[in-house]
Motif scaffolding. Structure first.
Motif, short mmCIF file in Angstrom:
data_model
loop_
_atom_site.label_atom_id
_atom_site.label_comp_id
_atom_site.label_asym_id
_atom_site.label_seq_id
_atom_site.Cartn_x
_atom_site.Cartn_y
_atom_site.Cartn_z
N CYS A 76 0.79 -1.23 0.00
CA CYS A 76 0.00 0.00 0.00
C CYS A 76 0.83 1.28 0.00
O CYS A 76 0.36 2.31 -0.49
N GLN A 92 -1.18 2.85 -3.73
CA GLN A 92 -2.42 2.31 -4.30
C GLN A 92 -3.59 3.23 -3.94
O GLN A 92 -3.56 3.91 -2.91
N GLN A 110 -7.04 -4.14 3.15
CA GLN A 110 -7.14 -3.12 2.11
C GLN A 110 -6.14 -2.00 2.38
O GLN A 110 -5.56 -1.90 3.46
N CYS A 111 -5.97 -1.13 1.36
CA CYS A 111 -5.14 0.07 1.52
C CYS A 111 -6.05 1.25 1.87
O CYS A 111 -7.17 1.34 1.36
N VAL A 117 -2.04 -0.27 5.63
CA VAL A 117 -2.85 -1.48 5.46
C VAL A 117 -3.89 -1.50 6.58
O VAL A 117 -3.55 -1.42 7.76
#
Length: 314
Positions: A76, A92, A110-111, A117
């Protein structure tokens, strides 16, 4: 002497004395009567000027280079050192799902917009332990397990309401027989006597439930451990389960592995991740290591990096 000149002499001498006092060594303060010697005490020297304030030293920078900052690069974001301050540069878009995900943890990595993260709840990522009589579901990112109602069908008969599949729930389901330990057996298997084909009291033989460790047996099927042997010439008895008896017994998930025994190899049965050498149990089978399972396994030198994985470890 002329009277007029005699009167002026004292006045002249007084004027000379006053002048000498005014021009003394240190310019001392004259006394009311003057000082005949013409020298007064030295005057005090003037105070020196105040020194100027020194320039501020300034705070030390948080970093001189990236290596001075804590943390490491991730999918990320990457760690940065800009103008002496540590930070993270997002790589990202926010909400991008990481390629590596842990199975069955009710969440998804997820980022976020800052390049970190984060974990987001994922309701369709419930861990399945393979038990027909339990139901697993995710609620708010947490795994919850409940037992199916008593009487619901399962492969071995019906669920007992406590998460176990049994052959019967009551004597009424067994006709002329009795329901003992979830199995329909002859009444003699519960009369507290060793009779008919039993190998020990109310156990063993072809009809009754298998015997516990230490009780008499004839063959392995008469024992809960599946091991019936003679020790030192004594009659055959049921032996405790071990991790080297070539049987699936005790809390093993496959033959001599899983549970309290060493982890199982790929494609062998499992109930939880620790039953597997790969640390990944999916649908009751040990999964082979991969570079996207969010677990350090195989020849990886870090989680999903190094070894056979294309990703270099931080």
């Amino acid at each position: 002497m002329n009277i007029k000149r005699a009167w002026m002499i004292p006045l002249f001498l007084g004027a000379i004395a006053a002048g000498m006092a005014a021009c003394g060594d240190g310019g001392g303060t004259p006394t009311s009567g003057g000082n005949p010697s013409g020298t007064g005490p030295g005057g005090a020297g003037g105070a020196g000027g105040a020194g100027g304030n020194g320039g501020g030293g300034g705070e030390l920078p948080e970093c001189m280079e990236k290596a001075d900052c804590t943390g490491s690069d991730t999918f990320c974001g990457e760690v940065t050192c800009t103008n002496g301050t540590c930070g993270v540069n997002p790589l990202q878009p926010a909400g991008t799902v990481l390629p590596s995900q842990l199975y069955g943890d009710c969440s998804e990595k997820q980022c976020d917009a800052m390049g970190a993260v984060v974990s987001a709840p994922k309701d369709d990522d419930a861990y399945n332990d393979g038990n027909e009589c339990t139901v697993e579901m995710c609620a708010g990112g947490m795994l919850m397990q409940t037992a199916k109602a008593q009487g619901e069908a399962c492969a071995g008969g019906v669920c007992d309401g406590a998460g176990k599949c049994v052959g019967c729930l009551s004597d009424a389901e067994c006709g002329l027989n009795k329901c003992i330990e979830g199995k329909c057996v002859p009444e003699t298997c519960g009369n507290m006597m060793k009779d008919l084909t039993e190998t020990d009291v109310d156990c063993g033989g072809p009809a009754c439930a298998p015997c516990a460790d230490g009780l008499l047996c004839s063959v392995s099927t008469h024992c809960k451990s599946g091991v019936c042997t003679s020790v030192g010439g004594a009659p055959k008895t049921c032996q405790p389960a071990t991790c080297m008896d070539a049987k699936i017994n005790g809390n093993e998930t496959d033959e001599d592995c899983g549970g309290d025994c060493p982890p199982c190899s790929d494609n062998l049965a499992c109930v939880m991740a620790n039953d597997c050498a790969s640390k990944v149990c999916v649908n009751n089978l040990c999964a082979a290591p991969s570079c996207t399972d969010a677990v350090q396994n195989g020849d990886e030198t870090g989680t999903d990096c190094g070894g056979a994985c294309m990703n270099a470890c931080p």
